[in-house]
Design an enzyme around this catalytic site. Structure first.
Site, short mmCIF file in Angstrom:
data_model
loop_
_atom_site.label_atom_id
_atom_site.label_comp_id
_atom_site.label_asym_id
_atom_site.label_seq_id
_atom_site.Cartn_x
_atom_site.Cartn_y
_atom_site.Cartn_z
N CYS A 115 -5.07 -3.29 -8.20
CA CYS A 115 -6.11 -3.60 -9.19
C CYS A 115 -5.62 -3.15 -10.58
O CYS A 115 -4.62 -2.45 -10.71
CB CYS A 115 -7.42 -2.91 -8.83
SG CYS A 115 -7.39 -1.12 -9.06
N CYS B 102 -5.15 0.64 -10.99
CA CYS B 102 -3.93 1.17 -10.35
C CYS B 102 -2.68 0.76 -11.16
O CYS B 102 -1.77 1.58 -11.34
CB CYS B 102 -3.82 0.67 -8.91
SG CYS B 102 -4.96 1.54 -7.81
N HIS C 17 0.84 -1.20 0.00
CA HIS C 17 0.00 0.00 0.00
C HIS C 17 0.89 1.26 0.00
O HIS C 17 0.72 2.15 -0.84
CB HIS C 17 -0.92 -0.01 1.23
CG HIS C 17 -1.81 1.19 1.33
ND1 HIS C 17 -3.11 1.19 0.86
CD2 HIS C 17 -1.58 2.44 1.81
CE1 HIS C 17 -3.64 2.40 1.06
NE2 HIS C 17 -2.73 3.17 1.64
N GLU C 18 1.81 1.31 0.94
CA GLU C 18 2.67 2.51 1.04
C GLU C 18 3.56 2.65 -0.19
O GLU C 18 3.80 3.77 -0.67
CB GLU C 18 3.49 2.50 2.34
CG GLU C 18 2.65 2.54 3.62
CD GLU C 18 1.61 3.66 3.69
OE1 GLU C 18 1.77 4.68 3.01
OE2 GLU C 18 0.61 3.47 4.42
N CYS D 137 -8.56 -3.80 -3.92
CA CYS D 137 -7.20 -3.35 -4.27
C CYS D 137 -6.42 -3.06 -2.99
O CYS D 137 -7.00 -2.63 -1.99
CB CYS D 137 -7.35 -2.06 -5.10
SG CYS D 137 -5.80 -1.27 -5.54
ZN LIG Z 1 -2.70 5.17 1.97
ZN LIG Z 2 -6.64 0.08 -7.20
#
Ligand SMILES: [Zn+2]
Ligand SMILES: [Zn+2]
Length: 183
Positions: free
Chosen positions: A175, A178, A141-142, A156
């Site tokens: 996803c 992204c 995520h980061e 996602c």
């Molecule tokens: Zn975030």
């Molecule tokens: Zn996404």
């Protein structure tokens, strides 16, 4: 190598552990996720030495650490086109939030805080598989933010999780939307 693949890889990633983070988790990450790191960064390495906890980051009244000094420390260690990911085994917060699982600068560096990803933080029996899966999700995520992604409402890894239930409910991958944005 196709041009598309090349576009996705945007520099070197260096992974650091701040004081108190076991080297074991860094090695395990590198081993099990080598391919995924290399899909998004031309190269990645694990820094062998622990980084010191930044001076003045502890806030006694909250029993927590400010997140920004950790990002600042990383900023001094990498040059342009290199990104740093720091793992911190301390409870972090930023001014408007009670706690954070992690934070990142667009195009810059990222940190992930480990304590709240453990069941034992909440008095539950330790579950290593769960802890590692959550850590992987928060890291990707980061790193998504580092690579320029914003939060996403698809199924996602870029879904914003404010609780462990949300972290557990999202996948550990980007996803299609992204992935396309990263190109
Ligand atoms: Zn975030
Ligand atoms: Zn996404």
């Amino acid at each position: 190598m196709s041009g598309r693949f090349k576009e996705l890889r945007t520099g070197t990633l260096r992974i650091f552990g701040f004081e108190g983070t076991s080297q074991e988790i860094l090695v395990r990450l590198a081993k099990e996720h080598r391919e995924r790191f290399q899909r998004h960064f031309t190269d990645f390495t694990i820094h062998p030495d622990e980084l010191a906890v930044p001076e003045g980051s502890y806030v006694r009244s909250r029993g927590q650490y400010k997140a920004y000094p950790f990002l600042e420390s990383l900023g001094h260690l990498v040059t342009s086109n290199t990104h740093a990911l720091g793992l911190v085994n301390l409870d972090l917060f930023v001014p408007d939030l009670n706690f954070i699982f992690g934070t990142a600068q667009f195009g810059g560096n990222a940190i992930v805080a480990l304590p709240r990803l453990r069941q034992s933080f909440f008095g539950l029996p330790h579950d290593d598989t769960m802890f590692f899966q959550r850590t992987v999700k928060e890291i990707f995520h980061e790193l998504g933010h580092v690579l320029g992604l914003r939060h996403c409402t698809n199924y996602c890894v870029m879904w914003f999780s404010n609780s462990l239930a949300e972290t557990d409910g999202k996948p550990d991958s980007y996803c299609q939307d992204c992935l396309r944005q990263m190109e």
